[in-house]
Write a protein that holds these residues in place. Structure first.
Motif, PDB file in Angstrom:
ATOM      1  N   UNK A  35       0.983  -1.322   0.046  1.00 23.99           N
ATOM      2  CA  UNK A  35      -0.070  -0.165   0.032  1.00 23.99           C
ATOM      3  C   UNK A  35       0.677   1.348   0.104  1.00 23.99           C
ATOM      4  N   UNK A  36       2.325   1.176  -0.180  1.00 24.30           N
ATOM      5  CA  UNK A  36       2.948   2.348  -0.177  1.00 24.30           C
ATOM      6  C   UNK A  36       4.012   2.593   0.781  1.00 24.30           C
ATOM      7  N   UNK A  37       4.947   3.417   0.472  1.00 27.47           N
ATOM      8  CA  UNK A  37       6.112   3.539   1.439  1.00 27.47           C
ATOM      9  C   UNK A  37       5.741   4.435   2.862  1.00 27.47           C
ATOM     10  N   UNK A  38       6.474   4.414   3.628  1.00 22.84           N
ATOM     11  CA  UNK A  38       6.194   5.147   4.983  1.00 22.84           C
ATOM     12  C   UNK A  38       7.020   6.391   4.783  1.00 22.84           C
ATOM     13  N   UNK A  39       6.315   7.616   4.768  1.00 20.80           N
ATOM     14  CA  UNK A  39       7.152   8.876   4.575  1.00 20.80           C
ATOM     15  C   UNK A  39       6.939   9.521   5.982  1.00 20.80           C
ATOM     16  N   UNK A  40       5.986  10.369   6.037  1.00 17.14           N
ATOM     17  CA  UNK A  40       5.478  10.819   7.542  1.00 17.14           C
ATOM     18  C   UNK A  40       4.740   9.784   8.222  1.00 17.14           C
ATOM     19  N   UNK A  41       5.124   9.361   9.585  1.00 19.02           N
ATOM     20  CA  UNK A  41       4.623   8.478  10.343  1.00 19.02           C
ATOM     21  C   UNK A  41       3.263   8.931  10.563  1.00 19.02           C
ATOM     22  N   UNK A  42       3.111  10.181  10.914  1.00 15.46           N
ATOM     23  CA  UNK A  42       1.703  10.582  11.374  1.00 15.46           C
ATOM     24  C   UNK A  42       0.741  10.204  10.411  1.00 15.46           C
ATOM     25  N   UNK A  43       1.021  10.204   8.980  1.00 14.62           N
ATOM     26  CA  UNK A  43       0.129  10.015   7.926  1.00 14.62           C
ATOM     27  C   UNK A  43       0.353   8.652   7.570  1.00 14.62           C
ATOM     28  N   UNK A  44       0.882   7.925   8.353  1.00 14.34           N
ATOM     29  CA  UNK A  44       0.930   6.259   7.987  1.00 14.34           C
ATOM     30  C   UNK A  44      -0.048   5.303   8.535  1.00 14.34           C
ATOM     31  N   UNK A  45       0.297   4.355   8.712  1.00 16.31           N
ATOM     32  CA  UNK A  45      -0.791   3.448   9.089  1.00 16.31           C
ATOM     33  C   UNK A  45       0.183   2.033   9.700  1.00 16.31           C
ATOM     34  N   UNK A  46      -0.966   1.020  10.178  1.00 15.28           N
ATOM     35  CA  UNK A  46      -0.320  -0.165  10.527  1.00 15.28           C
ATOM     36  C   UNK A  46      -0.944  -1.296   9.547  1.00 15.28           C
ATOM     37  N   UNK A  47      -0.116  -1.804   8.868  1.00 16.90           N
ATOM     38  CA  UNK A  47      -0.762  -2.721   7.584  1.00 16.90           C
ATOM     39  C   UNK A  47      -1.373  -4.045   8.352  1.00 16.90           C
ATOM     40  N   UNK A  48      -0.982  -4.295   9.608  1.00 19.18           N
ATOM     41  CA  UNK A  48      -1.266  -5.559  10.175  1.00 19.18           C
ATOM     42  C   UNK A  48      -2.501  -5.256  10.992  1.00 19.18           C
ATOM     43  N   UNK A  49      -3.052  -4.077  11.213  1.00 22.28           N
ATOM     44  CA  UNK A  49      -4.026  -3.874  12.026  1.00 22.28           C
ATOM     45  C   UNK A  49      -5.360  -4.341  11.621  1.00 22.28           C
ATOM     46  N   UNK A  50      -5.773  -4.263  10.456  1.00 20.01           N
ATOM     47  CA  UNK A  50      -7.066  -5.021   9.892  1.00 20.01           C
ATOM     48  C   UNK A  50      -6.922  -6.495  10.008  1.00 20.01           C
ATOM     49  N   UNK A  51      -6.023  -7.139   9.801  1.00 14.71           N
ATOM     50  CA  UNK A  51      -5.748  -8.531   9.860  1.00 14.71           C
ATOM     51  C   UNK A  51      -5.768  -9.009  11.547  1.00 14.71           C
ATOM     52  N   UNK A  52      -5.262  -8.167  12.374  1.00  9.96           N
ATOM     53  CA  UNK A  52      -5.483  -8.692  13.796  1.00  9.96           C
ATOM     54  C   UNK A  52      -6.749  -8.324  14.339  1.00  9.96           C
ATOM     55  N   UNK A  53      -7.545  -7.230  13.695  1.00  8.01           N
ATOM     56  CA  UNK A  53      -8.953  -6.888  14.050  1.00  8.01           C
ATOM     57  C   UNK A  53      -9.722  -8.027  13.610  1.00  8.01           C
TER      58      UNK A  53
END
Length: 268
Positions: free
Chosen positions: A190-208
């Motif tokens: 889903x794309x690179x990590x630039x500014x962490x504040x605009x980032x995400x945790x790609x594992x979050x929907x999986x764990x949820x």
């Protein structure tokens, strides 16, 4: 008798992007590690042999001390550095097990730092051993805000602007398997990590999806007054919120449902 003490700070992933697979089969990630002022605690006294005693609120969730990552770290460091003496280690387990905040990795890293001091050996031995114990151990060995690439062990210190930030950690008292969460990643970059504040945790929907309580914790944190950033850490199930003030964090902490574990702390 001389006793040395070393903190094992809780680790947070301010953002975690899964980008692909490495040649060795591990997942290629981009993440920002940050560390709390609280966590587990390691203490050590000189001894003839290596031993580990575990206490604390989460001791019952751990297996045999002979299999603990902290003791494995001690054994590896002793062998690599050619140390003849031993050490009596005491671990106070304050953090939930398998919770995405680096508990075992932080304990192993704290053990490496502690025994480097006790045995007065070159820190290069600890740095060489850390990657062999787990992808998060090198970051936990530093315990400083850093960007992690590769498997998360290619580190570069960074200023994320979060030092001293009030933070509230919540875990619904459910263990989540890191291996299973990564195994369920669908391969989408889903794309690179630039500014962490605009980032995400790609594992979050999986764990949820695996543990709906993770979603409940995230939803609860998201509506707390003063919560600026709300995310899951690592592979879960611990979630966190950065707050705009200590007062807002403490007000939220008081309201946390009793059945959930919580930790009101600060980022280092």
């Amino acid at each position: 008798m001389m006793e040395l003490v070393e903190p094992a700070p809780a680790k947070l992933n301010l953002a975690l992007h899964v980008r692909g697979k490495l040649p060795d089969g591990r997942h290629r990630i981009e993440t920002i590690f940050a560390f709390c002022t609280d966590g587990d605690r390691l203490a050590v006294t000189p001894a003839d042999d290596l031993s580990l005693k575990i206490s604390g609120p989460f001791v019952s969730d751990l297996g045999s001390s002979d299999e603990n990552l902290a003791l494995r770290a001690a054994q590896a460091l002793q062998e690599r550095a050619g140390v003849k003496g031993g050490a009596a280690l005491a671990l106070t387990k304050n953090l939930p097990v398998a919770s995405g905040i680096g508990g075992g990795s932080a304990d192993a890293a704290a053990t490496l730092r502690l025994l480097t001091r006790l045995w007065a050996i070159d820190p290069k031995h600890a740095a060489a051993i850390a990657p062999t114990l787990g992808a998060d151990v090198p970051a936990c060995l530093l315990s400083m805000t850093a960007r992690g690439d590769g498997a998360g062990d290619d580190l570069q210190l960074t200023d994320a602007g979060v030092s001293g930030k009030p933070v509230l950690l919540i875990n619904p008292r459910v263990e989540v398997s890191t291996r299973e969460v990564f195994a369920r990643w669908n391969g989408e970059d889903k794309g690179s990590l630039d500014d962490w504040r605009d980032g995400r945790n790609d594992l979050e929907p999986i764990a949820t999806a695996m543990v709906p309580l993770v979603g409940a914790v995230l939803a609860w944190l998201s509506v707390q007054q003063g919560a600026e950033v709300v995310r899951m850490s690592g592979s879960g199930a611990t979630c966190f919120a950065l707050f705009d003030s200590e007062e807002a964090r403490d007000a939220a902490s008081v309201a946390v449902p009793r059945e959930w574990w919580k930790l009101a702390t600060y980022l280092r």
